[in-house]
Write an enzyme that holds these catalytic residues in place. Sequence first.
Site, short mmCIF file in Angstrom:
data_model
loop_
_atom_site.label_atom_id
_atom_site.label_comp_id
_atom_site.label_asym_id
_atom_site.label_seq_id
_atom_site.Cartn_x
_atom_site.Cartn_y
_atom_site.Cartn_z
N ASP A 180 4.99 -3.27 -4.86
CA ASP A 180 4.92 -4.73 -4.75
C ASP A 180 5.32 -5.34 -6.09
OD1 ASP A 180 2.73 -4.64 -6.46
OD2 ASP A 180 1.26 -4.77 -4.86
N LYS A 203 4.07 -9.43 -1.46
CA LYS A 203 2.68 -9.33 -0.98
C LYS A 203 1.91 -10.59 -1.36
CE LYS A 203 -0.73 -6.95 -3.16
NZ LYS A 203 -1.37 -5.77 -3.74
N ARG A 205 -2.26 -12.03 -1.37
CA ARG A 205 -3.67 -11.78 -1.04
C ARG A 205 -4.18 -12.90 -0.16
NH1 ARG A 205 -6.00 -7.37 -1.77
NH2 ARG A 205 -5.14 -6.08 -3.39
N ASP A 230 1.83 2.57 -6.88
CA ASP A 230 0.94 1.46 -7.25
C ASP A 230 0.04 1.94 -8.37
OD1 ASP A 230 -0.20 -1.04 -7.11
OD2 ASP A 230 -0.43 -1.01 -4.93
N THR A 235 -9.06 -0.16 -1.00
CA THR A 235 -9.37 -0.05 0.44
C THR A 235 -8.22 0.60 1.21
OG1 THR A 235 -8.35 -2.19 0.94
CG2 THR A 235 -10.69 -2.21 0.32
N GLY A 237 -5.82 -1.01 2.12
CA GLY A 237 -5.30 -2.07 2.99
C GLY A 237 -3.84 -2.40 2.65
N THR A 238 -3.56 -2.56 1.36
CA THR A 238 -2.18 -2.84 0.93
C THR A 238 -1.26 -1.72 1.36
OG1 THR A 238 -3.07 -3.97 -1.01
CG2 THR A 238 -0.75 -3.34 -1.10
C1 R5P Z 1 -3.00 -5.01 -6.51
O1 R5P Z 1 -2.43 -5.89 -7.09
C2 R5P Z 1 -2.90 -3.56 -6.84
O2 R5P Z 1 -1.70 -3.21 -7.45
C3 R5P Z 1 -3.14 -2.73 -5.62
O3 R5P Z 1 -2.10 -2.93 -4.71
C4 R5P Z 1 -4.44 -3.09 -4.98
O4 R5P Z 1 -5.46 -3.15 -5.93
C5 R5P Z 1 -4.78 -2.12 -3.89
O5 R5P Z 1 -5.94 -2.55 -3.26
P1 R5P Z 1 -6.23 -2.17 -1.76
O6 R5P Z 1 -6.03 -0.70 -1.62
O7 R5P Z 1 -7.66 -2.60 -1.52
O8 R5P Z 1 -5.30 -2.95 -0.88
#
Ligand code: R5P
Length: 365
Positions: A180, A203, A205, A230, A235, A237-238
Amino acid sequence: MTAFGVRDPGRAGEQISLYTGNANPALARKIARYLGVPLGRCEVFEFANENIFVKILDNVRERDVFLIQPTCSPVQKSIMELLIMIDAFKRASAGRITAVVPYYAYGRSDKKDQPRVPITARLIADMISVAGADRVLTVDLHQGQIQGFFNIPVDELTAVTMLSNYFIRKQLEDTVVVTDLGYAKRARTFAELIDAPLAIIEKRRVGNSDRAELLNVIGDVRGRRAIVVDDEIVTAGTLMEMVRALEREGVSEIYACATHGVLPDPAIDRIRESALAEVVITDTIPLPPAKNLERIKVLSIAPLIGEAISRIHYGESVGALFASEMQLVSEMLLWDEEEQQQEHDDDPFRERTERGVAAPAPSGA
Ligand code: R5P
């Protein structure tokens, strides 16, 4: 024998004082093993009233203390242990205290992007400094700018080279690196290292929730193997949104990698039920055996942190470490669990190291 030659435990053992809280003692043991130094002895436990007690069981006057404590789950307790241990070392007249925080919690709270919200990443930085740390050693902060929240020196290591090298060794063909916007810069480095193109997913939030919504895939991914990169998977989720978007775009296979595997329970279920071929993380945060799915690969960050500790201690360049990192990475990939177990059994420091691990709370908390 290491990629940097034979270590001299006598020299380091006399001068580096390595300690751990309860957040990730397994990582601390591996770092101790890499350095050929026993872990220092201390008690760290919680009373029935939830107050944390710390007692350093060694003389640390004028010593160069490195305290290993990622601020991972249970996050608030890990932070308090870190702060209280730093205070104990300061009051025990340690010569220098380095807070080794391989995972820095609250990294997402790094700006005032809506009215009446805190900047918690800054607050934590202030607390670490006020407690008495002289420097910080960390790995892949959520945003590099968090370094500037400290008025003490910060060394930020990165797992990008190690993770990319893992994929180079897999010799996957027709890959595309996907990320992202927030991680685009480090993902570009990753893509260059494995010689693959980069695609970006837009992306957003949803409010202040953990949920992310994906908008567009920018780049050519059709028919390719995607490697989603990343800084952290929380979670998942992303990651799952990315998997769905990439499937819609017709990728042939999907891998994921991140420096930090936070992975609360729902994340493990999501990964288990997904079409992901493999998820690669490092051990900045411990992964309990119950969460260790076959398709989750954990690479050890211990040699990289160990090498950085040695360089900080001897006043050598930590930046130069990155130039020679490819060599170090080869060594890191040998640190799979089987070898570590074998080395652990043969380790002359084993007894002292194990004795030195922070004692669990008497209540079993
Ligand atoms: C967000 O900006 C980070 O780079 C990760 O994408 C995020 O922290 C992942 O969080 P989750 O697994 O809860 O979607």
